[in-house]
Design a protein around this motif. Structure first.
Motif, PDB file in Angstrom:
ATOM      1  N   SER A  85      35.269  38.590  41.626  1.00  0.00           N
ATOM      2  CA  SER A  85      35.617  39.912  42.112  1.00  0.00           C
ATOM      3  C   SER A  85      34.679  40.290  43.255  1.00  0.00           C
ATOM      4  N   ASN A  86      34.729  41.560  43.612  1.00  0.00           N
ATOM      5  CA  ASN A  86      33.882  42.088  44.667  1.00  0.00           C
ATOM      6  C   ASN A  86      33.297  43.404  44.173  1.00  0.00           C
ATOM      7  N   ARG A  87      32.013  43.580  44.422  1.00  0.00           N
ATOM      8  CA  ARG A  87      31.317  44.769  43.934  1.00  0.00           C
ATOM      9  C   ARG A  87      31.877  46.072  44.513  1.00  0.00           C
ATOM     10  N   ARG A  88      32.604  45.987  45.607  1.00  0.00           N
ATOM     11  CA  ARG A  88      33.254  47.189  46.173  1.00  0.00           C
ATOM     12  C   ARG A  88      34.293  47.755  45.213  1.00  0.00           C
TER      13      ARG A  88
ATOM     14  N   ILE B 280      34.564  48.986  42.312  1.00  0.00           N
ATOM     15  CA  ILE B 280      33.753  49.562  41.239  1.00  0.00           C
ATOM     16  C   ILE B 280      34.558  49.802  39.956  1.00  0.00           C
ATOM     17  N   PRO B 281      35.741  50.394  40.017  1.00  0.00           N
ATOM     18  CA  PRO B 281      36.495  50.588  38.770  1.00  0.00           C
ATOM     19  C   PRO B 281      36.831  49.259  38.076  1.00  0.00           C
ATOM     20  N   ALA B 282      37.154  48.231  38.848  1.00  0.00           N
ATOM     21  CA  ALA B 282      37.481  46.930  38.259  1.00  0.00           C
ATOM     22  C   ALA B 282      36.254  46.321  37.588  1.00  0.00           C
ATOM     23  N   ILE B 283      35.104  46.350  38.251  1.00  0.00           N
ATOM     24  CA  ILE B 283      33.875  45.790  37.682  1.00  0.00           C
ATOM     25  C   ILE B 283      33.525  46.530  36.389  1.00  0.00           C
ATOM     26  N   HIS B 284      33.663  47.848  36.412  1.00  0.00           N
ATOM     27  CA  HIS B 284      33.399  48.658  35.216  1.00  0.00           C
ATOM     28  C   HIS B 284      34.328  48.232  34.073  1.00  0.00           C
ATOM     29  N   LEU B 285      35.588  48.019  34.382  1.00  0.00           N
ATOM     30  CA  LEU B 285      36.568  47.609  33.379  1.00  0.00           C
ATOM     31  C   LEU B 285      36.208  46.247  32.783  1.00  0.00           C
ATOM     32  N   TYR B 286      35.848  45.313  33.647  1.00  0.00           N
ATOM     33  CA  TYR B 286      35.469  43.979  33.149  1.00  0.00           C
ATOM     34  C   TYR B 286      34.260  44.064  32.222  1.00  0.00           C
TER      35      TYR B 286
ATOM     36  N   ILE C 172      27.592  36.041  35.956  1.00  0.00           N
ATOM     37  CA  ILE C 172      26.971  34.721  35.966  1.00  0.00           C
ATOM     38  C   ILE C 172      26.823  34.286  37.420  1.00  0.00           C
ATOM     39  N   GLU C 173      26.177  33.154  37.625  1.00  0.00           N
ATOM     40  CA  GLU C 173      25.927  32.682  38.989  1.00  0.00           C
ATOM     41  C   GLU C 173      27.234  32.394  39.720  1.00  0.00           C
ATOM     42  N   LEU C 174      27.316  32.889  40.936  1.00  0.00           N
ATOM     43  CA  LEU C 174      28.492  32.709  41.780  1.00  0.00           C
ATOM     44  C   LEU C 174      28.317  31.487  42.664  1.00  0.00           C
ATOM     45  N   GLU C 175      29.230  30.536  42.520  1.00  0.00           N
ATOM     46  CA  GLU C 175      29.230  29.418  43.456  1.00  0.00           C
ATOM     47  C   GLU C 175      29.972  29.875  44.712  1.00  0.00           C
ATOM     48  N   HIS C 176      29.668  29.305  45.827  1.00  0.00           N
ATOM     49  CA  HIS C 176      30.285  29.750  47.068  1.00  0.00           C
ATOM     50  C   HIS C 176      31.504  28.906  47.412  1.00  0.00           C
ATOM     51  N   GLY C 177      32.399  29.491  48.174  1.00  0.00           N
ATOM     52  CA  GLY C 177      33.544  28.763  48.663  1.00  0.00           C
ATOM     53  C   GLY C 177      34.824  28.944  47.873  1.00  0.00           C
ATOM     54  N   ILE C 178      34.784  29.715  46.777  1.00  0.00           N
ATOM     55  CA  ILE C 178      35.996  29.927  45.990  1.00  0.00           C
ATOM     56  C   ILE C 178      36.899  30.946  46.700  1.00  0.00           C
TER      57      ILE C 178
ATOM     58  N   GLU D 167      36.525  34.025  49.842  1.00  0.00           N
ATOM     59  CA  GLU D 167      35.627  34.671  50.811  1.00  0.00           C
ATOM     60  C   GLU D 167      35.199  36.052  50.332  1.00  0.00           C
ATOM     61  N   ARG D 168      36.115  36.783  49.717  1.00  0.00           N
ATOM     62  CA  ARG D 168      35.861  38.172  49.333  1.00  0.00           C
ATOM     63  C   ARG D 168      34.996  38.299  48.072  1.00  0.00           C
ATOM     64  N   ALA D 169      34.830  37.225  47.313  1.00  0.00           N
ATOM     65  CA  ALA D 169      34.105  37.294  46.045  1.00  0.00           C
ATOM     66  C   ALA D 169      32.598  37.361  46.269  1.00  0.00           C
ATOM     67  N   ASP D 170      31.971  38.374  45.662  1.00  0.00           N
ATOM     68  CA  ASP D 170      30.512  38.438  45.685  1.00  0.00           C
ATOM     69  C   ASP D 170      29.960  38.581  44.262  1.00  0.00           C
ATOM     70  N   ILE D 171      30.835  38.397  43.267  1.00  0.00           N
ATOM     71  CA  ILE D 171      30.413  38.428  41.864  1.00  0.00           C
ATOM     72  C   ILE D 171      31.345  37.524  41.066  1.00  0.00           C
ATOM     73  N   LYS D 172      30.740  36.802  40.127  1.00  0.00           N
ATOM     74  CA  LYS D 172      31.494  35.995  39.174  1.00  0.00           C
ATOM     75  C   LYS D 172      31.087  36.467  37.789  1.00  0.00           C
ATOM     76  N   MET D 173      32.069  36.590  36.900  1.00  0.00           N
ATOM     77  CA  MET D 173      31.800  37.054  35.553  1.00  0.00           C
ATOM     78  C   MET D 173      32.494  36.133  34.556  1.00  0.00           C
ATOM     79  N   GLN D 174      31.981  36.142  33.332  1.00  0.00           N
ATOM     80  CA  GLN D 174      32.634  35.366  32.289  1.00  0.00           C
ATOM     81  C   GLN D 174      32.610  36.121  30.983  1.00  0.00           C
ATOM     82  N   LYS D 175      33.537  35.764  30.130  1.00  0.00           N
ATOM     83  CA  LYS D 175      33.576  36.279  28.761  1.00  0.00           C
ATOM     84  C   LYS D 175      33.812  35.097  27.844  1.00  0.00           C
TER      85      LYS D 175
END
Length: 157
Positions: free
Chosen positions: A119-122, A124-130, A138-144, A146-154
């Motif tokens: 996702s992207n930290r911009r 905010i409602p989506a990040i809050h929901l997740y 978790i650590e974000l690998e690059h290249g997946i 362009e817009r992603a600046d956060i990776k999350m897992q459950k």
């Protein structure tokens, strides 16, 4: 709108194949840009998601597709929660919540032990929901994406 009584979550059908593209392009064009991989996946959802072992679900309200979410297969027990979009005219009414809950239940019932998302930290409602549903950064690998600046897992189990 009483979304509780009139909302249903349905699986992908060929008849409704364009809905995933229409809904995702609406938010991508508003907040970011459509990346080449987005165009490929959204133009060919059956080949790029379903045929590769993934799943697409739609939120249907009063015979209209108003939202979508996908589970993209990463491995047999890990899927990426992706391509979530709710039409702008019906946002803020809990549709995203219902789609995530549906995917979490689906994952448990189908022995999917981990969900990841980008996702992207911009957003905010989506990040809050997740976070509300137990996704952790978790650590974000690059290249997946362009817009992603956060990776999350459950971890489901």
């Amino acid at each position: 709108m009483n979304s509780e009584n009139n909302l249903e979550i349905i699986p992908f059908t060929i008849e409704e194949k364009d809905a995933i593209k229409t809904l995702n392009l609406e938010w991508l064009n508003k907040y970011f840009k459509v990346e080449p991989n987005d165009e490929i996946v959204l133009s060919n959802p059956k080949a790029e998601i379903i045929d590769k072992g993934g799943f697409i679900f739609y939120a249907k309200y009063k015979n209209q597709i108003i939202g979508t979410i996908s589970l993209l297969k990463v491995t047999n027990d890990c899927f990426e929660l992706s391509k979530m979009a709710i039409t702008e005219k019906i946002q803020g009414l809990g549709i995203g919540k219902k789609l995530i809950e549906y995917c979490l239940t689906y994952a448990k019932e189908n022995n999917i032990s981990k969900l990841i998302l980008y996702s992207n930290r911009r957003l905010i409602p989506a990040i809050h929901l997740y976070k509300k549903y137990g996704f952790e950064e978790i650590e974000l690998e690059h290249g997946i994406y362009e817009r992603a600046d956060i990776k999350m897992q459950k971890i489901i189990f």
